[in-house]
Design a protein around this motif. Structure first.
Motif, PDB file in Angstrom:
ATOM      1  N   VAL A 283       0.840  -1.198   0.000  1.00  0.00           N
ATOM      2  CA  VAL A 283       0.000   0.000   0.000  1.00  0.00           C
ATOM      3  C   VAL A 283       0.872   1.244   0.000  1.00  0.00           C
ATOM      4  N   VAL A 284       0.504   2.214  -0.853  1.00  0.00           N
ATOM      5  CA  VAL A 284       1.164   3.514  -0.878  1.00  0.00           C
ATOM      6  C   VAL A 284       0.095   4.599  -0.788  1.00  0.00           C
ATOM      7  N   ASN A 285       0.505   5.878  -0.966  1.00  0.00           N
ATOM      8  CA  ASN A 285      -0.440   6.941  -0.607  1.00  0.00           C
ATOM      9  C   ASN A 285      -1.495   7.282  -1.642  1.00  0.00           C
ATOM     10  N   ASN A 286      -1.383   6.845  -2.879  1.00  0.00           N
ATOM     11  CA  ASN A 286      -2.470   6.959  -3.845  1.00  0.00           C
ATOM     12  C   ASN A 286      -2.144   6.105  -5.072  1.00  0.00           C
ATOM     13  N   ASN A 287      -3.070   6.037  -6.008  1.00  0.00           N
ATOM     14  CA  ASN A 287      -2.867   5.153  -7.145  1.00  0.00           C
ATOM     15  C   ASN A 287      -1.762   5.643  -8.072  1.00  0.00           C
ATOM     16  N   ALA A 288      -1.607   6.956  -8.189  1.00  0.00           N
ATOM     17  CA  ALA A 288      -0.503   7.492  -8.992  1.00  0.00           C
ATOM     18  C   ALA A 288       0.833   7.026  -8.424  1.00  0.00           C
ATOM     19  N   ALA A 289       0.932   7.024  -7.093  1.00  0.00           N
ATOM     20  CA  ALA A 289       2.151   6.541  -6.442  1.00  0.00           C
ATOM     21  C   ALA A 289       2.344   5.053  -6.684  1.00  0.00           C
ATOM     22  N   ALA A 290       1.251   4.303  -6.715  1.00  0.00           N
ATOM     23  CA  ALA A 290       1.341   2.864  -6.961  1.00  0.00           C
ATOM     24  C   ALA A 290       1.898   2.583  -8.354  1.00  0.00           C
ATOM     25  N   VAL A 291       1.393   3.316  -9.354  1.00  0.00           N
ATOM     26  CA  VAL A 291       1.887   3.144 -10.722  1.00  0.00           C
ATOM     27  C   VAL A 291       3.355   3.563 -10.813  1.00  0.00           C
ATOM     28  N   LEU A 292       3.690   4.695 -10.205  1.00  0.00           N
ATOM     29  CA  LEU A 292       5.067   5.188 -10.227  1.00  0.00           C
ATOM     30  C   LEU A 292       6.022   4.192  -9.590  1.00  0.00           C
ATOM     31  N   LEU A 293       5.650   3.650  -8.429  1.00  0.00           N
ATOM     32  CA  LEU A 293       6.512   2.696  -7.725  1.00  0.00           C
ATOM     33  C   LEU A 293       6.666   1.410  -8.519  1.00  0.00           C
ATOM     34  N   MET A 294       5.575   0.914  -9.081  1.00  0.00           N
ATOM     35  CA  MET A 294       5.626  -0.323  -9.866  1.00  0.00           C
ATOM     36  C   MET A 294       6.570  -0.178 -11.064  1.00  0.00           C
ATOM     37  N   LEU A 295       6.464   0.923 -11.788  1.00  0.00           N
ATOM     38  CA  LEU A 295       7.319   1.153 -12.951  1.00  0.00           C
ATOM     39  C   LEU A 295       8.771   1.369 -12.535  1.00  0.00           C
ATOM     40  N   SER A 296       8.973   2.125 -11.461  1.00  0.00           N
ATOM     41  CA  SER A 296      10.341   2.407 -10.996  1.00  0.00           C
ATOM     42  C   SER A 296      11.067   1.136 -10.577  1.00  0.00           C
ATOM     43  N   ALA A 297      10.323   0.216  -9.949  1.00  0.00           N
ATOM     44  CA  ALA A 297      10.937  -1.010  -9.443  1.00  0.00           C
ATOM     45  C   ALA A 297      11.128  -2.073 -10.517  1.00  0.00           C
ATOM     46  N   LEU A 298      10.212  -2.143 -11.484  1.00  0.00           N
ATOM     47  CA  LEU A 298      10.210  -3.252 -12.436  1.00  0.00           C
ATOM     48  C   LEU A 298      10.646  -2.879 -13.845  1.00  0.00           C
ATOM     49  N   ALA A 299      10.662  -1.583 -14.171  1.00  0.00           N
ATOM     50  CA  ALA A 299      10.987  -1.224 -15.555  1.00  0.00           C
ATOM     51  C   ALA A 299      11.883   0.005 -15.676  1.00  0.00           C
ATOM     52  N   PRO A 300      12.916   0.135 -14.828  1.00  0.00           N
ATOM     53  CA  PRO A 300      13.809   1.293 -14.988  1.00  0.00           C
ATOM     54  C   PRO A 300      14.662   1.140 -16.252  1.00  0.00           C
ATOM     55  N   GLN A 301      14.698   2.206 -17.044  1.00  0.00           N
ATOM     56  CA  GLN A 301      15.476   2.208 -18.293  1.00  0.00           C
ATOM     57  C   GLN A 301      15.047   1.091 -19.242  1.00  0.00           C
ATOM     58  N   LYS A 302      13.815   0.668 -19.122  1.00  0.00           N
ATOM     59  CA  LYS A 302      13.283  -0.401 -19.980  1.00  0.00           C
ATOM     60  C   LYS A 302      12.008   0.078 -20.672  1.00  0.00           C
ATOM     61  N   ASP A 303      11.572  -0.696 -21.665  1.00  0.00           N
ATOM     62  CA  ASP A 303      10.366  -0.358 -22.405  1.00  0.00           C
ATOM     63  C   ASP A 303       9.116  -0.904 -21.723  1.00  0.00           C
ATOM     64  N   VAL A 304       8.077  -0.093 -21.704  1.00  0.00           N
ATOM     65  CA  VAL A 304       6.761  -0.518 -21.239  1.00  0.00           C
ATOM     66  C   VAL A 304       5.788  -0.295 -22.393  1.00  0.00           C
ATOM     67  N   ILE A 305       5.132  -1.365 -22.821  1.00  0.00           N
ATOM     68  CA  ILE A 305       4.241  -1.298 -23.978  1.00  0.00           C
ATOM     69  C   ILE A 305       2.816  -1.011 -23.520  1.00  0.00           C
ATOM     70  N   VAL A 306       2.224   0.052 -24.098  1.00  0.00           N
ATOM     71  CA  VAL A 306       0.869   0.468 -23.760  1.00  0.00           C
ATOM     72  C   VAL A 306       0.139   0.843 -25.044  1.00  0.00           C
ATOM     73  N   SER A 307      -1.133   0.500 -25.105  1.00  0.00           N
ATOM     74  CA  SER A 307      -1.955   0.911 -26.243  1.00  0.00           C
ATOM     75  C   SER A 307      -2.090   2.421 -26.274  1.00  0.00           C
ATOM     76  N   ARG A 308      -2.008   2.998 -27.472  1.00  0.00           N
ATOM     77  CA  ARG A 308      -2.151   4.450 -27.605  1.00  0.00           C
ATOM     78  C   ARG A 308      -3.513   4.919 -27.086  1.00  0.00           C
ATOM     79  N   GLY A 309      -4.522   4.101 -27.209  1.00  0.00           N
ATOM     80  CA  GLY A 309      -5.846   4.474 -26.740  1.00  0.00           C
ATOM     81  C   GLY A 309      -5.995   4.471 -25.233  1.00  0.00           C
ATOM     82  N   GLU A 310      -4.955   4.048 -24.510  1.00  0.00           N
ATOM     83  CA  GLU A 310      -5.015   3.983 -23.048  1.00  0.00           C
ATOM     84  C   GLU A 310      -4.067   4.968 -22.373  1.00  0.00           C
ATOM     85  N   LEU A 311      -3.509   5.897 -23.140  1.00  0.00           N
ATOM     86  CA  LEU A 311      -2.591   6.884 -22.566  1.00  0.00           C
ATOM     87  C   LEU A 311      -3.420   8.033 -21.991  1.00  0.00           C
ATOM     88  N   VAL A 312      -4.047   7.753 -20.873  1.00  0.00           N
ATOM     89  CA  VAL A 312      -5.056   8.650 -20.324  1.00  0.00           C
ATOM     90  C   VAL A 312      -4.440   9.816 -19.567  1.00  0.00           C
TER      91      VAL A 312
END
Length: 480
Positions: A159-188
């Motif tokens: 648990v962290v302090n909000n969902n933005a922090a959850a996404v930030l922490l997940m990406l920082s820990a699992l995908a630093p300097q790496k590619d993350v593939i996302v659909s263009r229609g989901e870049l909200v």
């Protein structure tokens, strides 16, 4: 035209700097003793010194009437100033906007059980990071992790302090300097200019867009995978909808693709709900359990939206990935405190008995209010509000539609009821309606409605019985 100097009569009615009383003389006035007891000598002295300096400036510029330099008048100004500067900026408001989870008004309201849990830990030491079994330092996540896993069937959670922090922490820990593939229609982009691409950039991840705004195929993801790919990420478009000629790759297909290439598949679920809301007549929203059962490795979601708890962000899913996330330095920076933990544990515990949720979980109670109940409340308020706004306005009780809010099910609406105020005069209606909206908004207990087509709508869905009684009493005695 020449300007003459002040006449003798004018000078006699204007105060001079020497007419101002000394600071100590004012402080020793008997009338000021209760004020000093309430606010303290330090603050009273500071504000009095500033007030006297301001009055001295006015006197030097011959703008201060002599009648305003008496001790009584100065004390009156001082009391008004002290009341103003000590007034809390965070105020209770009455939400008549029709938006249940209103981001600007604090989103979910906590149930009584959570309020009591928070009150208890406010004044007492707790085992926030102390393992009572071993007597050693503990992990605060353990206070709620087992409960979260039980409700979502996840292997692990943090648990962290909000969902933005959850996404930030997940990406920082699992995908630093790496590619993350996302659909263009989901870049909200959601409220407060929170954008998925910006979060990825802050995390040091490289966004790799695939597909188009309205159509993304399985092959688009497949072609984009390379040696630098660290994650396939889905983003639940909870705050908008694309309709028409659209195509979205099924989550099960994405999971299969990730498993074939040994790449984790994650999903930012946004609002996040733990139960199927359709059982109470609300639109179905994917639950966290449903997403995890599809094979997704990690899910992130909010605590203060559909879940109905305090502001928090969850990351749930595979233990091996959660353990890695917990070890990242950002985890400590983004962790939640004891108040959030206390409220969160209490709210999550309510989900163990889902049949009682409509009565015990405030958010669900508001979302499932019967229109007839809301209508009765509005009709009780109509006479007193009509009296308060006067003959220049007409107050009518009308059906209307509420919305869930905070990005949850944006195209869905809830049948509601409320009061509509329209201007009857000949002048431009919009100006008078805006003035009335401001009057309501700047009351000691602010009332927040919404303006639509030159009318002020006051949706009663979120109006408590206590506040309804307060409004009825107040509107019966004031003129807006």
């Amino acid at each position: 035209m020449t300007h003459s100097s002040p006449t003798a009569t004018t000078l006699h009615t204007l105060a001079q700097p020497a007419d101002l009383p000394a600071l100590d003389k004012v402080l020793h006035q008997p009338e000021l003793k209760p004020c000093i007891q309430q606010y303290g000598l330090t603050l009273v002295t500071q504000q009095l010194r500033e007030l006297l300096a301001h009055l001295r400036t006015q006197a030097l510029s011959q703008q201060l009437p002599l009648a305003k330099v008496t001790a009584d008048h100065i004390i009156e100004q001082l009391l008004a100033k002290l009341e103003q500067i000590t007034r809390s900026e965070l105020k209770t408001v009455i939400n008549l906007t029709g938006t249940v989870l209103h981001t600007n008004l604090g989103r979910a309201l906590l149930p009584d059980s959570a309020v009591q849990a928070v009150a208890q830990v406010l004044t007492q030491p707790t085992n926030l990071e102390f393992d009572l079994n071993t007597g050693k330092r503990g992990d605060r996540d353990t206070l709620v992790e087992a409960l979260i896993c039980d409700l979502t069937e996840a292997e692990a959670a943090t648990v962290v302090n909000n969902n933005a922090a959850a996404v930030l922490l997940m990406l920082s820990a699992l995908a630093p300097q790496k590619d993350v593939i996302v659909s263009r229609g989901e870049l909200v982009e959601i409220g407060g200019s929170f954008r998925i691409p910006d979060i990825m950039s802050s995390a040091g991840s490289t966004l790799k867009e695939v597909g188009t705004t309205n159509r993304t195929h399985y092959a688009d993801y497949e072609r984009a995978i390379g040696e630098q790919t660290a994650m396939l990420m889905k983003v639940h478009c909870s705050n908008y909808a694309v309709v028409g000629f659209t195509k979205e790759t099924a989550l099960s297909q994405l999971v299969t693709l990730g498993q074939q290439h040994h790449i984790p598949v994650t999903m930012d679920l946004g609002s996040g709900t733990l139960v199927d809301l359709a059982q109470w007549g609300l639109p179905h929203e994917p639950t966290v359990k449903e997403i995890l059962q599809s094979g997704v490795d990690l899910v992130t979601f909010s605590g203060d939206k559909l879940l109905g708890g305090p502001q928090a962000g969850f990351i749930v899913g595979r233990k091996i990935l959660i353990d890695k996330i917990k070890k990242h330095p950002l985890k400590r920076a983004l962790r939640v405190g004891k108040l959030t933990m206390a409220a969160l544990e209490s709210v999550l515990a309510l989900y163990r008995s889902p049949e009682y949720l409509p009565e015990r979980l405030t958010t669900l109670s508001l979302l499932t209010r019967e229109q007839s109940d809301i209508a009765q409340q509005a009709k009780q308020l109509q006479p007193s509000l009509q009296q308060a706004v006067g003959q220049d306005f007409e107050v009518s009780c009308e059906p209307m539609y509420s919305q869930i809010g905070s990005g949850a099910m944006p195209v869905e609406s809830l049948p509601s009821f409320g009061l509509v105020i329209r201007y009857l005069g000949q002048a431009k209606a919009s100006r008078h309606i805006m003035q009335l909206e401001r009057k309501l908004r700047t009351q000691p207990l602010p009332i927040i409605g919404r303006i639509h087509k030159d009318a002020l709508y006051l949706d009663c869905r979120c109006l408590s019985e206590q506040h309804a009684h307060t409004l009825n009493t107040r509107w019966s005695t004031i003129q807006l």
